[in-house]
Design an enzyme around this catalytic site. Structure first.
Site, PDB file in Angstrom:
ATOM      1  N   ALA A 157      -6.368  -4.646   1.038  1.00  0.00           N
ATOM      2  CA  ALA A 157      -7.284  -5.997   1.645  1.00  0.00           C
ATOM      3  C   ALA A 157      -7.937  -6.652   0.851  1.00  0.00           C
ATOM      4  O   ALA A 157      -8.158  -7.443   0.186  1.00  0.00           O
ATOM      5  CB  ALA A 157      -7.302  -5.812   2.960  1.00  0.00           C
ATOM      6  N   GLN A 161       0.973  -1.197  -0.163  1.00  0.00           N
ATOM      7  CA  GLN A 161      -0.061  -0.274   0.062  1.00  0.00           C
ATOM      8  C   GLN A 161       0.535   1.155   0.064  1.00  0.00           C
ATOM      9  O   GLN A 161       1.829   1.297   0.444  1.00  0.00           O
ATOM     10  CB  GLN A 161      -1.171   0.180   1.236  1.00  0.00           C
ATOM     11  CG  GLN A 161      -0.309   0.375   2.272  1.00  0.00           C
ATOM     12  CD  GLN A 161      -1.288   0.087   3.757  1.00  0.00           C
ATOM     13  OE1 GLN A 161      -1.488  -0.862   4.274  1.00  0.00           O
ATOM     14  NE2 GLN A 161      -1.338   1.328   3.908  1.00  0.00           N
ATOM     15  N   GLN A 217      -4.374   3.008   2.911  1.00  0.00           N
ATOM     16  CA  GLN A 217      -4.971   2.641   1.877  1.00  0.00           C
ATOM     17  C   GLN A 217      -4.817   0.724   2.027  1.00  0.00           C
ATOM     18  O   GLN A 217      -5.055   0.277   1.159  1.00  0.00           O
ATOM     19  CB  GLN A 217      -4.770   2.665   0.307  1.00  0.00           C
ATOM     20  CG  GLN A 217      -4.683   3.926  -0.244  1.00  0.00           C
ATOM     21  CD  GLN A 217      -4.314   3.785  -1.729  1.00  0.00           C
ATOM     22  OE1 GLN A 217      -3.085   3.360  -2.201  1.00  0.00           O
ATOM     23  NE2 GLN A 217      -5.121   4.866  -2.495  1.00  0.00           N
ATOM     24  N   CYS A 218      -5.056   1.060   3.433  1.00  0.00           N
ATOM     25  CA  CYS A 218      -4.737  -0.546   3.775  1.00  0.00           C
ATOM     26  C   CYS A 218      -6.096  -1.793   3.437  1.00  0.00           C
ATOM     27  O   CYS A 218      -5.890  -2.375   2.746  1.00  0.00           O
ATOM     28  CB  CYS A 218      -4.458  -0.920   5.146  1.00  0.00           C
ATOM     29  SG  CYS A 218      -5.296  -0.354   5.898  1.00  0.00           S
ATOM     30  N   GLY A 219      -7.133  -1.046   4.088  1.00  0.00           N
ATOM     31  CA  GLY A 219      -8.907  -1.780   2.997  1.00  0.00           C
ATOM     32  C   GLY A 219      -8.538  -2.275   1.888  1.00  0.00           C
ATOM     33  O   GLY A 219      -9.300  -3.028   1.494  1.00  0.00           O
TER      34      GLY A 219
END
Length: 347
Positions: A132, A123, A127-129
């Protein structure tokens, strides 16, 4: 048992949602021939030599290295990836972890690994979500895939995010429905109780699970009251059982005591460890700050997911704007997770 908040309404397009900042121009049409320069009949009388043969295809380079968002801006990241070699599979990472941390895994049990492999994406920013979800989408979307940029675009247009952050599990579910076209089940009330067996059966069947949690320095789940809120995707589970069913499993040739389902073979369901039996269930997870899989104790993940209550003070004071739902992290993330599956997949 279905969670009372499992139904997600399809998102309505808000007025003025399509902004010039978030829109992506349509692809250019293929070049059409310029009729001005078509050959005349007389020119067709001259024989045209055949084209030269095509060059041979390049040699295979093995598995691709992980895609890194923004890698073109960082020579250091590019060099690190080139030295790291191909992305390890889930099975390879699990065996590495089992050998490296023998003391963590009970020697009185046999272990069964269920896993579906994912690509890696590092990322950039919060923007981790979305990263994922992109990784989970490789198991759910058409073969062409859904680019991360498309997920970001839709999330911006729908008002789910401002910087790439996702502080609402419900919004993440709506985004998955629209952008990936998959089935979405929103779990409320945590990963324990009646939701526990539902999560395990979902992972055993090869479907992805999206989980918000607090991230420690080594990316593992911790408890920081939501100040380190992060997202991970799980696509597998490692189960510790007293005995492995006789039908459909084979022992790993390199690591005694580790078993895998035999592909294309009827598989007897494994006995699920009882709730309250510590050290028997580990989630095989990935998140956007490493291209390696990790094994996380199920109870550790459950406890981290249940205490996401407060927005980070440092993030609140960093000068950036974020989309936080009414009720904050307590209503947006705490005790919630997403079960994703293909539309034609059975539960």
């Amino acid at each position: 048992m279905t969670s009372p908040c499992s139904h997600l309404e399809p998102p309505a397009l808000p007025p003025g949602a399509l902004t010039s900042q978030a829109s992506i121009p349509p692809p250019l049409p293929p070049n059409s021939p310029d009729l001005t320069f078509l050959p005349t009949p007389s020119s067709l009388q001259v024989p045209i030599p055949p084209p030269p043969p095509l060059p041979p295809p390049p040699p295979a380079l093995g598995p691709a290295t992980p895609h890194v968002f923004g890698m073109e801006k960082s020579q250091l990241l590019k060099e690190a990836l080139e030295k790291s070699g191909p992305v390890p599979t889930g099975r390879e990472d699990v065996k590495r972890l089992l050998k490296l941390h023998k003391d963590r895994f009970r020697s009185d049990l046999q272990w069964i690994l269920f896993c579906a492999d994912l690509p890696s994406l590092i990322q950039e920013g919060p923007q981790c979500g979305l990263v994922a979800l992109w990784m989970a989408g490789t198991l759910l979307a058409p073969p062409s895939g859904v680019p991360l940029e498309r997920l970001v675009q839709v999330a911006l247009e729908r008002g789910y995010t401002a910087q790439g952050e996702m502080f609402s599990v419900a919004d993440m579910g709506r985004l998955a429905q629209e952008a990936l076209g998959c089935q979405v089940e929103l779990l409320c009330g945590g990963l324990g109780g009646p939701n526990r067996d539902r999560v395990l059966q979902h992972l055993i069947a090869g479907h992805p699970l999206l989980i918000p949690y607090d991230e420690d320095f080594n990316h593992e789940p911790c408890q920081r009251k939501g100040h380190k809120a992060h997202w991970a995707v799980s696509t597998g589970v490692l189960l510790g059982v007293p005995g492995v069913p006789s039908l459909g499993y084979a022992e790993d040739p390199e690591l005694a005591g580790l078993f895998h389902p035999v592909p294309s073979t009827p598989c007897q369901p494994p006995p699920l460890p009882e709730e309250g039996s510590p050290g028997t269930i580990y989630l095989l997870s990935k998140q956007g700050k490493s291209w390696h899989y990790q094994l996380w104790d199920y109870d550790q993940v459950r406890e981290s997911n249940l205490q996401l209550t407060d927005f980070s003070p440092s993030r609140a004071a960093d000068g950036w704007s974020y989309v936080v739902p009414a009720g904050g992290l307590q209503s947006g993330l705490c005790g919630q997770a997403l079960l994703l599956r293909l539309h034609n997949a059975s539960r």
